[in-house]
Design a protein around this motif. Structure first.
Motif, PDB file in Angstrom:
ATOM      1  N   SER A  95      23.110  40.598 -15.658  1.00 26.26           N
ATOM      2  CA  SER A  95      24.218  39.683 -15.955  1.00 26.26           C
ATOM      3  C   SER A  95      24.509  38.778 -14.750  1.00 26.26           C
ATOM      4  O   SER A  95      24.896  37.621 -14.919  1.00 26.26           O
ATOM      5  N   LEU A  96      24.301  39.292 -13.553  1.00 30.28           N
ATOM      6  CA  LEU A  96      24.485  38.475 -12.350  1.00 30.28           C
ATOM      7  C   LEU A  96      23.398  37.412 -12.225  1.00 30.28           C
ATOM      8  O   LEU A  96      23.640  36.311 -11.747  1.00 30.28           O
ATOM      9  N   VAL A  97      22.186  37.746 -12.660  1.00 34.38           N
ATOM     10  CA  VAL A  97      21.049  36.843 -12.512  1.00 34.38           C
ATOM     11  C   VAL A  97      20.999  35.809 -13.634  1.00 34.38           C
ATOM     12  O   VAL A  97      20.760  34.629 -13.397  1.00 34.38           O
ATOM     13  N   THR A  98      21.252  36.249 -14.880  1.00 37.04           N
ATOM     14  CA  THR A  98      21.063  35.374 -16.039  1.00 37.04           C
ATOM     15  C   THR A  98      22.339  34.711 -16.532  1.00 37.04           C
ATOM     16  O   THR A  98      22.270  33.704 -17.226  1.00 37.04           O
ATOM     17  N   GLY A  99      23.494  35.290 -16.236  1.00 36.48           N
ATOM     18  CA  GLY A  99      24.743  34.733 -16.741  1.00 36.48           C
ATOM     19  C   GLY A  99      25.140  35.290 -18.100  1.00 36.48           C
ATOM     20  O   GLY A  99      26.216  34.997 -18.605  1.00 36.48           O
ATOM     21  N   LEU A 100      24.292  36.100 -18.703  1.00 37.63           N
ATOM     22  CA  LEU A 100      24.609  36.754 -19.980  1.00 37.63           C
ATOM     23  C   LEU A 100      25.390  38.028 -19.704  1.00 37.63           C
ATOM     24  O   LEU A 100      24.991  38.820 -18.849  1.00 37.63           O
ATOM     25  N   GLU A 101      26.468  38.228 -20.410  1.00 36.39           N
ATOM     26  CA  GLU A 101      27.241  39.458 -20.268  1.00 36.39           C
ATOM     27  C   GLU A 101      26.407  40.647 -20.765  1.00 36.39           C
ATOM     28  O   GLU A 101      25.550  40.469 -21.643  1.00 36.39           O
ATOM     29  N   PRO A 102      26.646  41.856 -20.236  1.00 35.17           N
ATOM     30  CA  PRO A 102      25.874  43.028 -20.684  1.00 35.17           C
ATOM     31  C   PRO A 102      25.951  43.266 -22.198  1.00 35.17           C
ATOM     32  O   PRO A 102      24.968  43.694 -22.808  1.00 35.17           O
ATOM     33  N   GLY A 103      27.071  42.961 -22.816  1.00 32.04           N
ATOM     34  CA  GLY A 103      27.199  43.125 -24.262  1.00 32.04           C
ATOM     35  C   GLY A 103      26.381  42.127 -25.057  1.00 32.04           C
ATOM     36  O   GLY A 103      26.106  42.324 -26.247  1.00 32.04           O
ATOM     37  N   GLU A 104      25.991  41.030 -24.423  1.00 34.70           N
ATOM     38  CA  GLU A 104      25.201  39.990 -25.088  1.00 34.70           C
ATOM     39  C   GLU A 104      23.703  40.216 -24.934  1.00 34.70           C
ATOM     40  O   GLU A 104      22.906  39.465 -25.480  1.00 34.70           O
ATOM     41  N   GLN A 105      23.320  41.234 -24.178  1.00 33.37           N
ATOM     42  CA  GLN A 105      21.907  41.474 -23.877  1.00 33.37           C
ATOM     43  C   GLN A 105      21.332  42.584 -24.748  1.00 33.37           C
ATOM     44  O   GLN A 105      22.010  43.549 -25.077  1.00 33.37           O
ATOM     45  N   ARG A 106      20.059  42.427 -25.078  1.00 30.95           N
ATOM     46  CA  ARG A 106      19.301  43.486 -25.735  1.00 30.95           C
ATOM     47  C   ARG A 106      18.028  43.668 -24.924  1.00 30.95           C
ATOM     48  O   ARG A 106      17.289  42.721 -24.698  1.00 30.95           O
ATOM     49  N   LEU A 107      17.772  44.898 -24.450  1.00 27.13           N
ATOM     50  CA  LEU A 107      16.594  45.185 -23.635  1.00 27.13           C
ATOM     51  C   LEU A 107      15.585  45.969 -24.457  1.00 27.13           C
ATOM     52  O   LEU A 107      15.926  46.971 -25.082  1.00 27.13           O
ATOM     53  N   LEU A 108      14.344  45.496 -24.458  1.00 21.79           N
ATOM     54  CA  LEU A 108      13.268  46.159 -25.181  1.00 21.79           C
ATOM     55  C   LEU A 108      12.230  46.649 -24.190  1.00 21.79           C
ATOM     56  O   LEU A 108      11.814  45.906 -23.298  1.00 21.79           O
ATOM     57  N   PHE A 109      11.819  47.914 -24.347  1.00 21.54           N
ATOM     58  CA  PHE A 109      10.745  48.485 -23.537  1.00 21.54           C
ATOM     59  C   PHE A 109       9.811  49.219 -24.478  1.00 21.54           C
ATOM     60  O   PHE A 109      10.250  50.016 -25.309  1.00 21.54           O
ATOM     61  N   LYS A 110       8.530  48.913 -24.376  1.00 26.63           N
ATOM     62  CA  LYS A 110       7.496  49.476 -25.248  1.00 26.63           C
ATOM     63  C   LYS A 110       7.823  49.239 -26.722  1.00 26.63           C
ATOM     64  O   LYS A 110       7.654  50.106 -27.567  1.00 26.63           O
ATOM     65  N   GLY A 111       8.349  48.048 -27.010  1.00 31.61           N
ATOM     66  CA  GLY A 111       8.601  47.646 -28.389  1.00 31.61           C
ATOM     67  C   GLY A 111       9.857  48.208 -29.026  1.00 31.61           C
ATOM     68  O   GLY A 111      10.111  47.962 -30.192  1.00 31.61           O
ATOM     69  N   LYS A 112      10.662  48.953 -28.283  1.00 34.57           N
ATOM     70  CA  LYS A 112      11.880  49.537 -28.843  1.00 34.57           C
ATOM     71  C   LYS A 112      13.091  49.075 -28.055  1.00 34.57           C
ATOM     72  O   LYS A 112      13.039  48.991 -26.835  1.00 34.57           O
ATOM     73  N   GLU A 113      14.194  48.813 -28.789  1.00 32.95           N
ATOM     74  CA  GLU A 113      15.423  48.466 -28.102  1.00 32.95           C
ATOM     75  C   GLU A 113      15.984  49.726 -27.460  1.00 32.95           C
ATOM     76  O   GLU A 113      16.027  50.790 -28.069  1.00 32.95           O
ATOM     77  N   ARG A 114      16.423  49.624 -26.227  1.00 24.09           N
ATOM     78  CA  ARG A 114      16.926  50.771 -25.482  1.00 24.09           C
ATOM     79  C   ARG A 114      18.440  50.717 -25.373  1.00 24.09           C
ATOM     80  O   ARG A 114      19.032  49.656 -25.171  1.00 24.09           O
TER      81      ARG A 114
END
Length: 162
Positions: A95-114
């Motif tokens: 959120s500090l780097v991109t400006g997107l709030e943590p609630g606005e982010q979706r992180l995917l690792f190995k094809g699955k949302e974490r």
């Protein structure tokens, strides 16, 4: 860390000499094997299991790793973070780097949302692994409607008066 001593036991690897038929035995592999005492290092895992400690450099889940986070095809960020951190903590840094709030982010690792509570090392994130960052579609839609103001969904954003 618990140190236990164990005694190594080994079988003698006796073989009949090849083709001579006289019954002479060749003993091999016994040098330093039988009767030697070695030290085994043990560690207690978070689940309470006592296991033999690994000797390969750093143990899994320890130390700082670098995670490459890709937000678009051509844009990526290298984030240094503890391996025992959660995806929620990674979102806070992002959120500090991109400006997107943590609630606005979706992180995917190995094809699955974490989920935010999942630990990086428990999911298998290692040094220099890639994680995909997507903006939450619902948030994106809310922002779009917020820009449109009070206009209905089907109405054009700008009207030209003649």
């Amino acid at each position: 860390m618990i140190k236990l001593r164990s005694k190594r036991f080994c079988r003698s690897s006796s073989k009949l000499s090849g083709g001579s038929g006289n019954g002479n035995k060749i003993k091999g592999g016994e040098k330093g094997c039988c009767g030697g005492i070695s030290e085994i290092k043990w560690e207690l895992r978070p689940g309470g299991m006592l296991v033999q400690k690994r000797d390969t450099g750093e143990s899994v889940g320890e130390g700082t790793i670098t995670v490459r986070v890709s937000s678009t095809v051509s844009k990526w960020h290298d984030i240094s973070i503890e391996a025992t951190s959660t995806f929620g903590e990674l979102k806070m840094i992002l959120s500090l780097v991109t400006g997107l709030e943590p609630g606005e982010q979706r992180l995917l690792f190995k094809g699955k949302e974490r989920e935010d509570g999942e630990y990086l090392h428990m999911v298998g994130v290692r040094d220099k692994d890639k994680v995909l960052l997507l903006e939450d579609p619902a948030t994106k839609e809310r922002k779009l409607y917020g820009l449109a103001g009070d206009q209905p969904i089907g109405a054009p954003l700008h009207t030209i008066s003649v």
